[in-house]
Design a protein around this motif. Structure first.
Motif, PDB file in Angstrom:
ATOM      1  N   ILE A 183       0.851  -1.187   0.000  1.00 56.00           N
ATOM      2  CA  ILE A 183       0.000   0.000   0.000  1.00 56.00           C
ATOM      3  C   ILE A 183       0.887   1.236   0.000  1.00 56.00           C
ATOM      4  O   ILE A 183       1.768   1.386   0.855  1.00 56.00           O
ATOM      5  N   THR A 184       0.670   2.111  -0.973  1.00 53.40           N
ATOM      6  CA  THR A 184       1.482   3.318  -1.094  1.00 53.40           C
ATOM      7  C   THR A 184       0.973   4.405  -0.137  1.00 53.40           C
ATOM      8  O   THR A 184      -0.115   4.300   0.442  1.00 53.40           O
ATOM      9  N   ASP A 185       1.753   5.459  -0.014  1.00 53.61           N
ATOM     10  CA  ASP A 185       1.352   6.588   0.822  1.00 53.61           C
ATOM     11  C   ASP A 185       0.050   7.223   0.331  1.00 53.61           C
ATOM     12  O   ASP A 185      -0.681   7.840   1.108  1.00 53.61           O
ATOM     13  N   GLU A 186      -0.242   7.069  -0.961  1.00 53.01           N
ATOM     14  CA  GLU A 186      -1.472   7.639  -1.523  1.00 53.01           C
ATOM     15  C   GLU A 186      -2.664   6.690  -1.398  1.00 53.01           C
ATOM     16  O   GLU A 186      -3.775   7.018  -1.813  1.00 53.01           O
ATOM     17  N   GLY A 187      -2.415   5.493  -0.829  1.00 52.60           N
ATOM     18  CA  GLY A 187      -3.511   4.550  -0.643  1.00 52.60           C
ATOM     19  C   GLY A 187      -3.716   3.572  -1.784  1.00 52.60           C
ATOM     20  O   GLY A 187      -4.686   2.809  -1.786  1.00 52.60           O
ATOM     21  N   GLN A 188      -2.829   3.563  -2.770  1.00 53.36           N
ATOM     22  CA  GLN A 188      -2.924   2.569  -3.841  1.00 53.36           C
ATOM     23  C   GLN A 188      -2.567   1.193  -3.295  1.00 53.36           C
ATOM     24  O   GLN A 188      -1.632   1.052  -2.495  1.00 53.36           O
ATOM     25  N   ILE A 189      -3.310   0.181  -3.732  1.00 54.44           N
ATOM     26  CA  ILE A 189      -3.080  -1.183  -3.264  1.00 54.44           C
ATOM     27  C   ILE A 189      -2.583  -2.038  -4.420  1.00 54.44           C
ATOM     28  O   ILE A 189      -3.201  -2.084  -5.493  1.00 54.44           O
ATOM     29  N   PHE A 190      -1.478  -2.721  -4.195  1.00 53.75           N
ATOM     30  CA  PHE A 190      -0.951  -3.694  -5.145  1.00 53.75           C
ATOM     31  C   PHE A 190      -0.859  -5.024  -4.407  1.00 53.75           C
ATOM     32  O   PHE A 190      -0.295  -5.084  -3.311  1.00 53.75           O
ATOM     33  N   SER A 191      -1.414  -6.081  -5.001  1.00 58.52           N
ATOM     34  CA  SER A 191      -1.421  -7.359  -4.295  1.00 58.52           C
ATOM     35  C   SER A 191      -1.321  -8.525  -5.269  1.00 58.52           C
ATOM     36  O   SER A 191      -1.637  -8.399  -6.464  1.00 58.52           O
ATOM     37  N   SER A 192      -0.878  -9.654  -4.738  1.00 56.68           N
ATOM     38  CA  SER A 192      -0.825 -10.879  -5.533  1.00 56.68           C
ATOM     39  C   SER A 192      -2.231 -11.288  -5.956  1.00 56.68           C
ATOM     40  O   SER A 192      -3.178 -11.183  -5.167  1.00 56.68           O
ATOM     41  N   ARG A 193      -2.365 -11.748  -7.165  1.00 60.26           N
ATOM     42  CA  ARG A 193      -3.677 -12.181  -7.649  1.00 60.26           C
ATOM     43  C   ARG A 193      -4.249 -13.302  -6.791  1.00 60.26           C
ATOM     44  O   ARG A 193      -5.457 -13.404  -6.601  1.00 60.26           O
ATOM     45  N   SER A 194      -3.368 -14.141  -6.262  1.00 65.24           N
ATOM     46  CA  SER A 194      -3.809 -15.298  -5.474  1.00 65.24           C
ATOM     47  C   SER A 194      -4.573 -14.900  -4.214  1.00 65.24           C
ATOM     48  O   SER A 194      -5.332 -15.692  -3.663  1.00 65.24           O
ATOM     49  N   LEU A 195      -4.390 -13.655  -3.741  1.00 65.52           N
ATOM     50  CA  LEU A 195      -5.069 -13.204  -2.539  1.00 65.52           C
ATOM     51  C   LEU A 195      -6.506 -12.783  -2.806  1.00 65.52           C
ATOM     52  O   LEU A 195      -7.310 -12.680  -1.871  1.00 65.52           O
ATOM     53  N   GLY A 196      -6.821 -12.498  -4.071  1.00 66.27           N
ATOM     54  CA  GLY A 196      -8.204 -12.200  -4.431  1.00 66.27           C
ATOM     55  C   GLY A 196      -8.735 -10.882  -3.924  1.00 66.27           C
ATOM     56  O   GLY A 196      -9.954 -10.724  -3.736  1.00 66.27           O
ATOM     57  N   LEU A 197      -7.871  -9.891  -3.689  1.00 67.12           N
ATOM     58  CA  LEU A 197      -8.341  -8.577  -3.259  1.00 67.12           C
ATOM     59  C   LEU A 197      -8.909  -7.819  -4.452  1.00 67.12           C
ATOM     60  O   LEU A 197      -8.291  -7.741  -5.517  1.00 67.12           O
ATOM     61  N   ASN A 198     -10.070  -7.231  -4.282  1.00 67.78           N
ATOM     62  CA  ASN A 198     -10.713  -6.479  -5.363  1.00 67.78           C
ATOM     63  C   ASN A 198     -10.361  -4.999  -5.340  1.00 67.78           C
ATOM     64  O   ASN A 198     -10.413  -4.319  -6.339  1.00 67.78           O
ATOM     65  N   LYS A 199     -10.014  -4.480  -4.155  1.00 71.29           N
ATOM     66  CA  LYS A 199      -9.742  -3.056  -4.027  1.00 71.29           C
ATOM     67  C   LYS A 199      -8.438  -2.682  -4.736  1.00 71.29           C
ATOM     68  O   LYS A 199      -7.475  -3.442  -4.732  1.00 71.29           O
ATOM     69  N   ASP A 200      -8.419  -1.513  -5.350  1.00 69.82           N
ATOM     70  CA  ASP A 200      -7.168  -0.993  -5.914  1.00 69.82           C
ATOM     71  C   ASP A 200      -6.767   0.329  -5.260  1.00 69.82           C
ATOM     72  O   ASP A 200      -5.732   0.890  -5.558  1.00 69.82           O
ATOM     73  N   HIS A 201      -7.614   0.823  -4.328  1.00 73.35           N
ATOM     74  CA  HIS A 201      -7.316   2.074  -3.648  1.00 73.35           C
ATOM     75  C   HIS A 201      -8.094   2.124  -2.351  1.00 73.35           C
ATOM     76  O   HIS A 201      -9.249   1.699  -2.298  1.00 73.35           O
ATOM     77  N   LEU A 202      -7.473   2.625  -1.294  1.00 75.76           N
ATOM     78  CA  LEU A 202      -8.152   2.770  -0.019  1.00 75.76           C
ATOM     79  C   LEU A 202      -9.029   4.021  -0.030  1.00 75.76           C
ATOM     80  O   LEU A 202      -8.696   5.000  -0.676  1.00 75.76           O
TER      81      LEU A 202
END
Length: 328
Positions: free
Chosen positions: A309-328
């Motif tokens: 998670i960047t300081d701006e709230g962007q989310i980068f994650s492994s596909r295997s985790l199945g997270l749908n969010k791309d920003h907080l």
């Protein structure tokens, strides 16, 4: 170099079997350890917790850099003087730490222990340290000057004033060791959590997976995702509680051991994988490397999943985790 892990462990209170779950918190390695054991009876669970505590204490006495009689303290005292014979276990741990240093181009470095603490994250800093101060602060840091001799089982720090310290990597190693020890003794489920370096195995008494809530680094009293722990270890490094701001830029308490400057751009990194020790090395390194270089590194190791998670709230994650969010 590592923020205390801000994970919320979700435990079920229901047991569909005759198994019991016992927990205990204790201070070890200068940090809080939370030990959870699932066993067939309370006596067995409590005895297993005692064994875990004894194993962590054994490792602490071996590798602590603040216990004067530990092997690592002896290595540090003899920096620039002579190699010091240590247990093969310590050589192997140091060897793995040096491997992390090489693959991260020094973003991870156990010789950070010699770094001058010129950055203050307690609110007392009013201006940036000078470039000269920063450069001087890391003069005695450099994993390239750590010499291992596996045949003689020695460690030599070639420069006077050098120090090594395992810090949270040692906690991750201890949690991994305890998990393996419990499995060897027939304890089929549990968690050893060393201030956020967490090794898990098996499942809860009701048959469900262990689960964790990942803290929102932009609002750290809330959880933005709850995930099952399918891989056996999870570690988070974060900068969202200890940082300073100069000229509108946020500087984290996690320092780049190569440059002496704090990490910038990333608020938190969570790494899942088979080893808490390795996950710790990756989580710290990704904070130092930043988004682009960090993601490039971790994607080379498919056994490890990540949430960055960047300081701006962007989310980068492994596909295997199945997270749908791309920003907080």
């Amino acid at each position: 170099m590592k923020q205390v892990l801000f994970l919320i462990l979700l435990l079920s209170g229901f047991s569909a079997t005759s198994q019991v779950l016992r927990k205990r918190a204790i201070k070890l390695m200068g940090s809080r350890f939370d030990i959870t054991i699932v066993a067939t009876d309370s006596l067995s669970a409590e005895h297993s917790i005692d064994l875990v505590i004894a194993e962590v204490a054994r490792i602490e006495n071996l590798i602590s850099d603040w216990k004067a009689d530990s092997q690592i303290s002896q290595v540090n005292k003899n920096a620039g003087i002579a190699p010091v014979r240590v247990d093969p276990e310590v050589v192997a741990l140091t060897e793995r730490a040096l491997h992390l240093s090489r693959i991260t181009n020094g973003a991870f470095d156990i010789s950070f222990a010699a770094m001058d603490r010129i950055w203050k994250f307690d609110g007392s800093m009013t201006e940036m340290p000078s470039p000269e101060m920063v450069k001087k602060s890391v003069e005695k840091v450099g994993y390239q000057h750590i010499v291992l001799d596996r045949a003689k089982s020695t460690i030599f720090l070639t420069r006077k004033g050098m120090k090594i310290g395992f810090g949270a990597l040692g906690e991750g190693y201890a949690t991994d060791r305890c998990r393996d020890m419990m499995l060897a003794r027939g304890i089929k489920a549990g968690i050893v959590n060393g201030s956020g370096d967490m090794s898990t195995w098996g499942k809860q008494p009701d048959g469900s997976n262990w689960a964790i809530g990942i803290t929102n680094p932009l609002q750290n009293d809330t959880v933005f995702a709850v995930l099952p722990i399918r891989q056996s270890a999870v570690v988070t490094s974060g900068s969202y509680e200890k940082f300073v701001v100069f000229n509108g830029k946020r500087y984290a308490h996690i320092i780049n051991p190569g440059t002496g400057y704090p990490a910038t751009g990333v608020s938190s990194v969570t790494v899942f994988g088979p080893s808490a020790e390795t996950a710790n090395g990756f989580s710290t390194s990704l904070m130092v490397l930043g988004k682009e270089a960090g993601l490039k590194l971790i994607r080379k190791y498919p056994n490890y999943s990540y949430i960055l998670i960047t300081d701006e709230g962007q989310i980068f994650s492994s596909r295997s985790l199945g997270l749908n969010k791309d920003h907080l």
